[in-house]
Design an enzyme around this catalytic site. Structure first.
Site, mmCIF file in Angstrom:
data_model
loop_
_atom_site.group_PDB
_atom_site.id
_atom_site.type_symbol
_atom_site.label_atom_id
_atom_site.label_comp_id
_atom_site.label_asym_id
_atom_site.label_seq_id
_atom_site.Cartn_x
_atom_site.Cartn_y
_atom_site.Cartn_z
ATOM 1 N N THR A 256 34.316 15.017 -81.296
ATOM 2 C CA THR A 256 35.108 14.018 -81.999
ATOM 3 C C THR A 256 36.571 14.134 -81.554
ATOM 4 O O THR A 256 36.982 15.171 -81.037
ATOM 5 C CB THR A 256 34.969 14.167 -83.525
ATOM 6 O OG1 THR A 256 35.359 15.488 -83.893
ATOM 7 C CG2 THR A 256 33.528 13.912 -83.968
ATOM 8 N N THR B 285 40.008 14.460 -82.701
ATOM 9 C CA THR B 285 40.938 15.549 -83.016
ATOM 10 C C THR B 285 40.325 16.898 -82.693
ATOM 11 O O THR B 285 41.009 17.796 -82.179
ATOM 12 C CB THR B 285 41.361 15.497 -84.496
ATOM 13 O OG1 THR B 285 41.987 14.230 -84.751
ATOM 14 C CG2 THR B 285 42.330 16.614 -84.849
ATOM 15 N N CYS B 286 39.053 17.051 -82.938
ATOM 16 C CA CYS B 286 38.374 18.321 -82.673
ATOM 17 C C CYS B 286 38.391 18.643 -81.187
ATOM 18 O O CYS B 286 38.609 19.795 -80.798
ATOM 19 C CB CYS B 286 36.938 18.261 -83.186
ATOM 20 S SG CYS B 286 36.800 17.816 -84.934
ATOM 21 N N SER B 287 38.156 17.650 -80.340
ATOM 22 C CA SER B 287 38.071 17.854 -78.896
ATOM 23 C C SER B 287 39.421 17.828 -78.190
ATOM 24 O O SER B 287 39.590 18.468 -77.157
ATOM 25 C CB SER B 287 37.180 16.779 -78.266
ATOM 26 O OG SER B 287 35.844 16.960 -78.661
#
Length: 157
Positions: free
Chosen positions: A45, A47-49
């Site tokens: 996703t 922000t996660c990545s």
């Protein structure tokens, strides 16, 4: 919700390693160790990545220099997704841990219902755990990314 000073609950996780599928327990991962655990709502996703996982990848050596035995990235995803995400992000120094059914996430009270995004997922947070006991917990407000960054964890160490 879990808080500083609480012991982590004993659950089984899923972990894809070069030797195949493993099912480590909380004790396997945390007993006798200083561990940084951070959780994300979903692998791959935005922000996660783009920020959360890369911050820990870049700062892994600095965290370990401060006495951290292992760095765990957790999501309510399956182990195959977590393994592929770790490879895509060059996260060789991290443990890409799957909480496939959300048992751990629910037991610590940090689950959230994302509806059609993927159902029950983890809130975004980080924690410093020493021998299975939470020493510092940093839970993000919804749609925020401030307190669970690797740089914040470095400050706590």
């Amino acid at each position: 919700m879990i808080k500083n000073g609480d012991k982590l609950p004993e659950v089984n996780f899923q972990l894809l390693t070069k030797d195949g599928m493993q099912n480590p327990t909380t004790s396997d991962l945390f007993a006798g160790k200083k561990v940084v655990l951070f959780a994300v709502p979903g692998a791959f996703t935005p922000t996660c990545s783009e920020a959360h996982l890369p911050g820990y990848v870049v700062n892994a050596d600095k965290l370990k220099e401060k006495g951290v035995d292992s760095i765990i990235c957790l999501a309510v995803n399956d182990a195959f997704v977590m393994g592929a995400w770790g490879k895509a992000q060059n996260a060789e120094e991290l443990i890409m841990l799957a909480d496939g059914d959300g048992a751990f996430t629910k037991s610590i009270g940090l689950e959230m219902d994302t509806g059609t995004f993927g159902g029950t997922r983890s809130q975004r947070y980080s924690m410093l755990v020493d021998d299975g006991v939470v020493k510092q917990l940093n839970v993000e407000q919804p749609k925020q990314f401030e307190v669970s960054k690797a740089e914040v964890m470095l400050g706590w160490l």
